[in-house]
Design a protein around this motif. Structure first.
Motif, PDB file in Angstrom:
ATOM      1  N   TRP A 152       0.831  -1.212   0.000  1.00 25.27           N
ATOM      2  CA  TRP A 152       0.000   0.000   0.000  1.00 25.27           C
ATOM      3  C   TRP A 152       0.862   1.257   0.000  1.00 25.27           C
ATOM      4  CZ3 TRP A 152      -3.443   3.418  -0.887  1.00 25.27           C
ATOM      5  CH2 TRP A 152      -3.613   4.540  -0.077  1.00 25.27           C
ATOM      6  N   THR A 153       1.914   1.263   0.794  1.00 29.84           N
ATOM      7  CA  THR A 153       2.798   2.429   0.845  1.00 29.84           C
ATOM      8  C   THR A 153       3.506   2.634  -0.495  1.00 29.84           C
ATOM      9  OG1 THR A 153       3.094   2.346   3.242  1.00 29.84           O
ATOM     10  CG2 THR A 153       4.870   3.339   1.960  1.00 29.84           C
ATOM     11  N   SER A 156       1.126   3.915  -3.117  1.00 30.00           N
ATOM     12  CA  SER A 156       0.855   5.348  -2.952  1.00 30.00           C
ATOM     13  C   SER A 156       1.918   6.192  -3.638  1.00 30.00           C
ATOM     14  CB  SER A 156       0.790   5.695  -1.465  1.00 30.00           C
ATOM     15  OG  SER A 156      -0.215   4.955  -0.812  1.00 30.00           O
ATOM     16  N   TYR A 157       3.178   5.856  -3.418  1.00 32.34           N
ATOM     17  CA  TYR A 157       4.265   6.605  -4.060  1.00 32.34           C
ATOM     18  C   TYR A 157       4.204   6.478  -5.575  1.00 32.34           C
ATOM     19  CZ  TYR A 157       6.901   7.795   0.172  1.00 32.34           C
ATOM     20  OH  TYR A 157       7.308   8.343   1.365  1.00 32.34           O
ATOM     21  N   GLU A 160       1.040   8.642  -6.653  1.00 30.63           N
ATOM     22  CA  GLU A 160       1.122  10.069  -6.308  1.00 30.63           C
ATOM     23  C   GLU A 160       2.330  10.736  -6.968  1.00 30.63           C
ATOM     24  OE1 GLU A 160      -0.997  11.897  -4.652  1.00 30.63           O
ATOM     25  OE2 GLU A 160      -2.336  10.348  -3.846  1.00 30.63           O
ATOM     26  N   THR A 164       2.831  12.847  -0.248  1.00 28.12           N
ATOM     27  CA  THR A 164       1.551  13.545  -0.380  1.00 28.12           C
ATOM     28  C   THR A 164       0.934  13.745   0.990  1.00 28.12           C
ATOM     29  OG1 THR A 164      -0.682  13.424  -1.315  1.00 28.12           O
ATOM     30  CG2 THR A 164       0.354  11.344  -0.725  1.00 28.12           C
ATOM     31  N   PHE A 167      -3.314  12.230  -0.408  1.00 30.17           N
ATOM     32  CA  PHE A 167      -3.505  10.889  -0.955  1.00 30.17           C
ATOM     33  C   PHE A 167      -4.644  10.849  -1.986  1.00 30.17           C
ATOM     34  CE2 PHE A 167      -1.247  10.509   2.947  1.00 30.17           C
ATOM     35  CZ  PHE A 167      -0.304   9.522   2.716  1.00 30.17           C
ATOM     36  N   CYS A 170      -3.967   8.273  -5.176  1.00 30.54           N
ATOM     37  CA  CYS A 170      -3.990   6.840  -4.877  1.00 30.54           C
ATOM     38  C   CYS A 170      -5.340   6.411  -4.310  1.00 30.54           C
ATOM     39  CB  CYS A 170      -2.846   6.449  -3.954  1.00 30.54           C
ATOM     40  SG  CYS A 170      -2.759   7.319  -2.393  1.00 30.54           S
ATOM     41  N   LYS A 171      -6.022   7.301  -3.583  1.00 29.11           N
ATOM     42  CA  LYS A 171      -7.356   6.927  -3.096  1.00 29.11           C
ATOM     43  C   LYS A 171      -8.388   6.966  -4.219  1.00 29.11           C
ATOM     44  CE  LYS A 171      -6.772   7.723   1.817  1.00 29.11           C
ATOM     45  NZ  LYS A 171      -7.346   8.277   3.052  1.00 29.11           N
ATOM     46  N   TRP A 213       2.235   4.379   5.416  1.00 28.72           N
ATOM     47  CA  TRP A 213       0.982   5.101   5.203  1.00 28.72           C
ATOM     48  C   TRP A 213      -0.238   4.287   5.645  1.00 28.72           C
ATOM     49  CZ3 TRP A 213       3.107   9.321   5.173  1.00 28.72           C
ATOM     50  CH2 TRP A 213       4.069   9.739   4.269  1.00 28.72           C
ATOM     51  N   GLU A 216      -3.348   6.069   6.917  1.00 27.35           N
ATOM     52  CA  GLU A 216      -4.134   6.923   6.022  1.00 27.35           C
ATOM     53  C   GLU A 216      -5.392   6.240   5.522  1.00 27.35           C
ATOM     54  OE1 GLU A 216      -3.506  10.046   5.631  1.00 27.35           O
ATOM     55  OE2 GLU A 216      -1.638   9.917   6.793  1.00 27.35           O
TER      56      GLU A 216
END
Length: 364
Positions: A152-153, A156-157, A160, A164, A167, A170-171, A213, A216
Protein backbone atom coordinates in the motif's frame (compact mmCIF):
# COMPACT_ATOMS: atom_id res chain seq x y z
CA UNK A 1 24.06 -19.72 1.88
CA UNK A 2 27.41 -18.27 2.90
CA UNK A 3 29.10 -19.04 6.20
CA UNK A 4 29.16 -15.98 8.43
CA UNK A 5 30.94 -15.12 11.69
CA UNK A 6 29.30 -16.48 14.82
CA UNK A 7 26.69 -14.17 16.32
CA UNK A 8 27.71 -12.68 19.67
CA UNK A 9 24.46 -10.83 20.52
CA UNK A 10 21.18 -12.59 19.76
CA UNK A 11 19.03 -10.47 22.08
CA UNK A 12 16.79 -9.08 19.33
CA UNK A 13 16.31 -12.50 17.75
CA UNK A 14 15.17 -13.95 21.06
CA UNK A 15 12.81 -11.05 21.68
CA UNK A 16 11.41 -11.29 18.15
CA UNK A 17 10.58 -14.92 18.83
CA UNK A 18 8.62 -13.84 21.90
CA UNK A 19 11.15 -15.00 24.47
CA UNK A 20 11.73 -13.15 27.71
CA UNK A 21 15.06 -11.34 27.64
CA UNK A 22 17.32 -9.87 30.30
CA UNK A 23 16.64 -6.39 28.92
CA UNK A 24 14.91 -4.98 25.88
CA UNK A 25 17.04 -5.02 22.73
CA UNK A 26 17.17 -1.61 21.09
CA UNK A 27 17.74 -0.07 17.68
CA UNK A 28 16.09 2.86 15.90
CA UNK A 29 14.55 3.25 12.49
CA UNK A 30 16.71 5.39 10.15
CA UNK A 31 19.65 4.90 12.50
CA UNK A 32 22.02 5.12 9.49
CA UNK A 33 20.96 8.62 8.58
CA UNK A 34 21.39 12.35 8.34
CA UNK A 35 21.72 13.03 12.07
CA UNK A 36 25.22 11.48 11.90
CA UNK A 37 28.07 13.75 10.76
CA UNK A 38 29.90 10.73 9.34
CA UNK A 39 26.85 9.98 7.21
CA UNK A 40 26.77 13.52 5.86
CA UNK A 41 30.49 13.44 5.13
CA UNK A 42 30.05 10.41 2.89
CA UNK A 43 26.77 11.64 1.43
CA UNK A 44 28.46 14.88 0.28
CA UNK A 45 30.34 12.91 -2.35
CA UNK A 46 27.67 10.48 -3.55
CA UNK A 47 24.05 10.62 -4.66
CA UNK A 48 21.48 8.75 -2.60
CA UNK A 49 20.73 5.94 -5.02
CA UNK A 50 24.43 5.69 -5.95
CA UNK A 51 25.04 4.72 -2.32
CA UNK A 52 22.16 2.23 -2.37
CA UNK A 53 23.56 0.60 -5.52
CA UNK A 54 27.18 0.48 -4.34
CA UNK A 55 27.51 -2.35 -1.79
CA UNK A 56 30.70 -1.02 -0.20
CA UNK A 57 29.08 2.37 0.43
CA UNK A 58 25.82 0.88 1.71
CA UNK A 59 27.86 -1.34 4.02
CA UNK A 60 29.79 1.65 5.35
CA UNK A 61 26.64 3.63 6.19
CA UNK A 62 25.05 0.56 7.80
CA UNK A 63 28.08 0.14 10.04
CA UNK A 64 28.40 3.78 11.11
CA UNK A 65 25.87 3.69 13.98
CA UNK A 66 27.13 0.27 15.07
CA UNK A 67 30.65 1.67 15.43
CA UNK A 68 29.50 4.85 17.18
CA UNK A 69 27.17 3.06 19.61
CA UNK A 70 29.05 -0.23 20.00
CA UNK A 71 27.76 -2.14 23.00
CA UNK A 72 24.59 -0.05 23.19
CA UNK A 73 22.77 -0.99 19.97
CA UNK A 74 21.44 -4.48 19.27
CA UNK A 75 20.82 -4.55 15.51
CA UNK A 76 22.03 -3.10 12.24
CA UNK A 77 19.63 -2.40 9.38
CA UNK A 78 20.95 -2.45 5.84
CA UNK A 79 21.20 0.96 4.20
CA UNK A 80 18.72 0.94 1.32
CA UNK A 81 15.33 2.45 0.50
CA UNK A 82 11.80 1.13 0.13
CA UNK A 83 11.59 2.67 -3.35
CA UNK A 84 14.06 0.23 -4.90
CA UNK A 85 11.01 -2.02 -5.46
CA UNK A 86 9.29 0.44 -7.84
CA UNK A 87 12.65 0.79 -9.56
CA UNK A 88 12.78 -2.98 -10.01
CA UNK A 89 9.32 -2.72 -11.59
CA UNK A 90 10.77 -0.33 -14.15
CA UNK A 91 9.81 3.05 -12.70
CA UNK A 92 12.22 5.97 -12.48
CA UNK A 93 12.68 7.34 -8.98
CA UNK A 94 14.71 10.44 -8.17
CA UNK A 95 15.72 11.72 -4.75
CA UNK A 96 15.89 15.53 -4.76
CA UNK A 97 15.81 15.73 -1.75
CA UNK A 98 12.61 13.72 -1.28
CA UNK A 99 11.37 10.97 -3.60
CA UNK A 100 10.04 12.01 -7.01
CA UNK A 101 8.58 9.83 -9.78
CA UNK A 102 8.78 11.77 -13.08
CA UNK A 103 6.26 9.43 -14.72
CA UNK A 104 3.79 8.12 -12.11
CA UNK A 105 0.90 5.75 -12.75
CA UNK A 106 -2.10 7.95 -13.51
CA UNK A 107 -4.71 5.40 -14.62
CA UNK A 108 -4.78 1.58 -14.57
CA UNK A 109 -3.76 1.40 -18.23
CA UNK A 110 -0.38 2.82 -17.15
CA UNK A 111 0.38 -0.42 -15.33
CA UNK A 112 1.27 -1.83 -18.75
CA UNK A 113 4.44 0.28 -18.57
CA UNK A 114 5.73 -1.79 -15.65
CA UNK A 115 8.10 -4.67 -16.22
CA UNK A 116 6.03 -7.79 -16.84
CA UNK A 117 8.38 -10.45 -15.47
CA UNK A 118 10.66 -8.95 -12.86
CA UNK A 119 13.90 -10.78 -12.17
CA UNK A 120 14.15 -9.39 -8.67
CA UNK A 121 17.49 -11.00 -7.94
CA UNK A 122 19.02 -9.38 -11.03
CA UNK A 123 17.35 -6.01 -10.46
CA UNK A 124 18.16 -5.75 -6.75
CA UNK A 125 21.19 -7.98 -6.41
CA UNK A 126 23.21 -4.99 -5.24
CA UNK A 127 21.17 -5.00 -2.02
CA UNK A 128 21.97 -8.68 -1.50
CA UNK A 129 25.67 -8.03 -2.02
CA UNK A 130 25.56 -5.16 0.47
CA UNK A 131 23.90 -7.47 3.00
CA UNK A 132 26.49 -10.21 2.54
CA UNK A 133 29.39 -7.78 2.81
CA UNK A 134 27.85 -6.18 5.90
CA UNK A 135 27.23 -9.52 7.64
CA UNK A 136 30.93 -10.30 7.31
CA UNK A 137 31.99 -6.81 8.38
CA UNK A 138 29.77 -6.93 11.48
CA UNK A 139 31.80 -9.94 12.63
CA UNK A 140 28.81 -11.18 14.61
CA UNK A 141 28.55 -8.07 16.81
CA UNK A 142 24.78 -7.69 16.20
CA UNK A 143 22.21 -9.17 13.80
CA UNK A 144 21.43 -7.52 10.46
CA UNK A 145 17.90 -6.48 9.46
CA UNK A 146 16.66 -6.45 5.86
CA UNK A 147 13.48 -4.68 4.79
CA UNK A 148 11.02 -3.60 2.14
CA UNK A 149 8.08 -1.23 1.87
CA UNK A 150 4.53 -2.52 2.18
CA UNK A 151 2.48 -2.71 -1.03
CA UNK A 152 0.00 0.00 0.00
CA UNK A 153 2.80 2.43 0.84
CA UNK A 154 4.67 1.68 -2.40
CA UNK A 155 1.40 1.85 -4.39
CA UNK A 156 0.86 5.35 -2.95
CA UNK A 157 4.26 6.60 -4.06
CA UNK A 158 3.94 5.04 -7.50
CA UNK A 159 0.63 6.78 -8.16
CA UNK A 160 1.12 10.07 -6.31
CA UNK A 161 4.57 10.52 -7.81
CA UNK A 162 6.13 11.28 -4.41
CA UNK A 163 5.05 12.21 -0.92
CA UNK A 164 1.55 13.54 -0.38
CA UNK A 165 -0.64 15.01 2.35
CA UNK A 166 -3.99 14.32 0.67
CA UNK A 167 -3.51 10.89 -0.96
CA UNK A 168 -5.96 12.10 -3.58
CA UNK A 169 -4.58 10.18 -6.56
CA UNK A 170 -3.99 6.84 -4.88
CA UNK A 171 -7.36 6.93 -3.10
CA UNK A 172 -9.03 7.75 -6.39
CA UNK A 173 -7.61 4.44 -7.58
CA UNK A 174 -8.86 2.54 -4.53
CA UNK A 175 -12.42 3.76 -4.85
CA UNK A 176 -12.72 4.15 -8.62
CA UNK A 177 -10.67 1.14 -9.67
CA UNK A 178 -10.79 -1.26 -6.70
CA UNK A 179 -10.08 -4.48 -8.60
CA UNK A 180 -7.24 -2.93 -10.61
CA UNK A 181 -5.85 -1.54 -7.37
CA UNK A 182 -5.90 -4.96 -5.71
CA UNK A 183 -4.19 -6.50 -8.73
CA UNK A 184 -1.40 -3.92 -8.57
CA UNK A 185 -1.03 -4.36 -4.81
CA UNK A 186 -0.63 -8.11 -5.32
CA UNK A 187 1.90 -7.53 -8.05
CA UNK A 188 3.96 -5.29 -5.78
CA UNK A 189 3.64 -7.89 -2.99
CA UNK A 190 5.06 -10.60 -5.21
CA UNK A 191 8.16 -8.50 -5.90
CA UNK A 192 8.47 -7.84 -2.16
CA UNK A 193 8.32 -11.59 -1.44
CA UNK A 194 11.18 -12.36 -3.80
CA UNK A 195 13.12 -9.35 -2.50
CA UNK A 196 12.83 -10.38 1.16
CA UNK A 197 13.69 -14.01 0.38
CA UNK A 198 16.75 -12.80 -1.52
CA UNK A 199 17.81 -10.64 1.41
CA UNK A 200 17.46 -13.58 3.81
CA UNK A 201 19.49 -15.82 1.51
CA UNK A 202 22.14 -13.08 1.39
CA UNK A 203 22.39 -12.94 5.18
CA UNK A 204 19.55 -10.86 6.69
CA UNK A 205 18.69 -12.32 10.10
CA UNK A 206 15.39 -10.44 10.51
CA UNK A 207 13.24 -8.59 8.00
CA UNK A 208 10.84 -5.67 8.44
CA UNK A 209 7.97 -4.48 6.25
CA UNK A 210 7.34 -0.73 6.47
CA UNK A 211 3.71 0.28 5.92
CA UNK A 212 4.38 3.96 6.50
CA UNK A 213 0.98 5.10 5.20
CA UNK A 214 -1.14 2.43 6.91
CA UNK A 215 -2.82 5.06 9.07
CA UNK A 216 -4.13 6.92 6.02
CA UNK A 217 -6.75 4.22 5.44
CA UNK A 218 -9.97 3.73 7.37
CA UNK A 219 -10.15 0.45 9.30
CA UNK A 220 -12.42 -0.97 6.58
CA UNK A 221 -10.17 0.15 3.75
CA UNK A 222 -7.04 -1.06 5.54
CA UNK A 223 -8.65 -4.51 5.85
CA UNK A 224 -9.77 -4.36 2.22
CA UNK A 225 -6.64 -3.07 0.52
CA UNK A 226 -3.55 -3.28 2.76
CA UNK A 227 -3.98 -6.32 4.99
CA UNK A 228 -4.37 -8.90 2.17
CA UNK A 229 -1.08 -7.89 0.58
CA UNK A 230 0.68 -7.88 3.97
CA UNK A 231 -0.57 -11.43 4.57
CA UNK A 232 0.49 -12.39 1.05
CA UNK A 233 4.06 -11.25 1.85
CA UNK A 234 4.40 -13.08 5.17
CA UNK A 235 2.92 -16.30 3.80
CA UNK A 236 4.87 -16.07 0.55
CA UNK A 237 8.22 -15.49 2.23
CA UNK A 238 7.72 -18.39 4.63
CA UNK A 239 6.59 -20.72 1.84
CA UNK A 240 9.57 -19.92 -0.39
CA UNK A 241 12.04 -20.33 2.44
CA UNK A 242 10.50 -23.67 3.40
CA UNK A 243 10.60 -24.86 -0.22
CA UNK A 244 14.31 -24.01 -0.34
CA UNK A 245 14.98 -25.65 3.06
CA UNK A 246 16.10 -22.30 4.47
CA UNK A 247 15.23 -21.62 8.13
CA UNK A 248 12.65 -18.89 8.66
CA UNK A 249 13.76 -15.61 10.21
CA UNK A 250 11.61 -13.32 12.37
CA UNK A 251 9.40 -10.94 10.40
CA UNK A 252 8.36 -7.52 11.70
CA UNK A 253 5.50 -5.38 10.43
CA UNK A 254 5.46 -1.63 11.10
CA UNK A 255 1.94 -0.41 10.23
CA UNK A 256 2.30 3.23 11.21
CA UNK A 257 -0.99 4.77 12.38
CA UNK A 258 -3.02 1.57 12.05
CA UNK A 259 -3.46 1.18 15.79
CA UNK A 260 -7.12 0.19 15.49
CA UNK A 261 -5.99 -2.82 13.43
CA UNK A 262 -3.43 -4.17 15.90
CA UNK A 263 -5.59 -7.04 17.16
CA UNK A 264 -6.42 -8.13 13.63
CA UNK A 265 -2.80 -7.83 12.52
CA UNK A 266 -1.54 -9.89 15.45
CA UNK A 267 -4.15 -12.55 14.74
CA UNK A 268 -4.08 -12.67 10.95
CA UNK A 269 -1.12 -10.95 9.32
CA UNK A 270 1.48 -13.64 9.97
CA UNK A 271 4.29 -11.57 11.50
CA UNK A 272 6.35 -12.26 14.62
CA UNK A 273 6.72 -8.63 15.70
CA UNK A 274 4.42 -5.63 15.33
CA UNK A 275 5.97 -2.17 15.48
CA UNK A 276 3.82 0.53 17.05
CA UNK A 277 3.97 4.31 16.76
CA UNK A 278 3.80 6.71 19.70
CA UNK A 279 0.05 7.37 19.33
CA UNK A 280 -0.90 4.30 21.36
CA UNK A 281 0.18 3.36 24.86
CA UNK A 282 2.24 0.19 25.30
CA UNK A 283 -0.44 -1.16 27.66
CA UNK A 284 -3.19 -0.70 25.07
CA UNK A 285 -1.00 -2.27 22.40
CA UNK A 286 -0.29 -5.25 24.65
CA UNK A 287 -3.99 -5.64 25.38
CA UNK A 288 -4.70 -5.64 21.64
CA UNK A 289 -2.09 -8.19 20.58
CA UNK A 290 -2.06 -10.45 23.64
CA UNK A 291 0.65 -13.11 23.49
CA UNK A 292 0.49 -13.54 19.71
CA UNK A 293 3.38 -11.25 18.75
CA UNK A 294 6.27 -9.32 20.23
CA UNK A 295 6.04 -5.54 20.18
CA UNK A 296 8.52 -2.94 18.92
CA UNK A 297 8.53 0.77 19.68
CA UNK A 298 7.45 3.35 20.53
CA UNK A 299 8.93 6.64 21.82
CA UNK A 300 8.03 9.81 19.97
CA UNK A 301 11.15 10.78 17.95
CA UNK A 302 10.53 14.37 19.02
CA UNK A 303 11.51 13.49 22.59
CA UNK A 304 15.11 13.29 21.39
CA UNK A 305 15.05 17.09 21.10
CA UNK A 306 13.89 17.54 24.69
CA UNK A 307 17.21 17.13 26.47
CA UNK A 308 18.57 14.38 28.68
CA UNK A 309 16.08 14.80 31.50
CA UNK A 310 13.14 14.45 29.12
CA UNK A 311 14.70 11.49 27.30
CA UNK A 312 15.32 9.64 30.55
CA UNK A 313 11.84 10.40 31.85
CA UNK A 314 10.14 9.22 28.68
CA UNK A 315 12.24 6.07 28.31
CA UNK A 316 11.44 5.16 31.90
CA UNK A 317 7.74 5.75 31.25
CA UNK A 318 7.89 3.70 28.05
CA UNK A 319 9.66 0.81 29.78
CA UNK A 320 7.14 0.81 32.60
CA UNK A 321 4.34 0.75 30.03
CA UNK A 322 5.72 -2.35 28.40
CA UNK A 323 6.01 -4.11 31.76
CA UNK A 324 2.28 -4.26 32.38
CA UNK A 325 -0.59 -6.03 30.71
CA UNK A 326 -1.18 -9.59 29.64
CA UNK A 327 0.76 -11.59 27.14
CA UNK A 328 4.35 -11.85 26.06
CA UNK A 329 6.96 -9.79 27.85
CA UNK A 330 9.07 -9.59 24.70
CA UNK A 331 9.69 -5.99 23.71
CA UNK A 332 12.12 -4.46 21.23
CA UNK A 333 12.79 -0.84 22.16
CA UNK A 334 12.67 1.63 19.29
CA UNK A 335 11.21 4.97 18.34
CA UNK A 336 7.64 5.23 17.08
CA UNK A 337 8.99 6.23 13.65
CA UNK A 338 12.38 7.13 12.20
CA UNK A 339 14.93 9.38 13.87
CA UNK A 340 14.93 12.86 12.33
CA UNK A 341 17.94 14.73 10.93
CA UNK A 342 18.37 17.39 13.64
CA UNK A 343 18.95 15.00 16.54
CA UNK A 344 22.25 15.32 18.40
CA UNK A 345 24.01 11.92 18.17
CA UNK A 346 24.95 12.18 21.85
CA UNK A 347 21.26 12.45 22.76
CA UNK A 348 20.57 9.22 20.86
CA UNK A 349 23.40 7.61 22.82
CA UNK A 350 21.67 8.72 26.01
CA UNK A 351 18.43 7.17 24.73
CA UNK A 352 20.24 3.84 24.28
CA UNK A 353 21.81 4.10 27.74
CA UNK A 354 18.42 4.81 29.32
CA UNK A 355 16.86 1.83 27.57
CA UNK A 356 19.61 -0.39 28.98
CA UNK A 357 18.97 1.04 32.46
CA UNK A 358 15.21 1.01 32.59
CA UNK A 359 14.27 -2.00 30.47
CA UNK A 360 16.27 -4.55 32.44
CA UNK A 361 13.46 -5.32 34.91
CA UNK A 362 10.72 -4.86 32.30
CA UNK A 363 12.02 -7.57 29.99
CA UNK A 364 13.19 -10.20 32.43
Amino acid sequence: MAAFPALKNDLILRAARGEETERAPVWVMRQAGRYLPEFMALRAHHSFFEICRTPALAKELTLQPIRRYSGLIDAAIIFSDILVVPQALGMEVQMNPGPHFPDPLNVPADVARLAQDVDVDAALGYVYEAITQTRHALAGEVPLIGFCGAPWTLFSYMIEGGGTKTFQKCKTWLFKYPEESKALLDRIADVCIDFLVGQIKAGAQLVQVFDSWAGELSPHDFAEFSLPSLKRISAGVRAKLAAANIPAVPMTLFPKGANLALASLAENAGYDVIGIDWCISPADARAAVGDKVALQGNMDPGVLYGGREAIEREVKRMAEGFKGGKGTKAWIANLGHGITPGVNPDDLKWFFECVHKYSASSAA
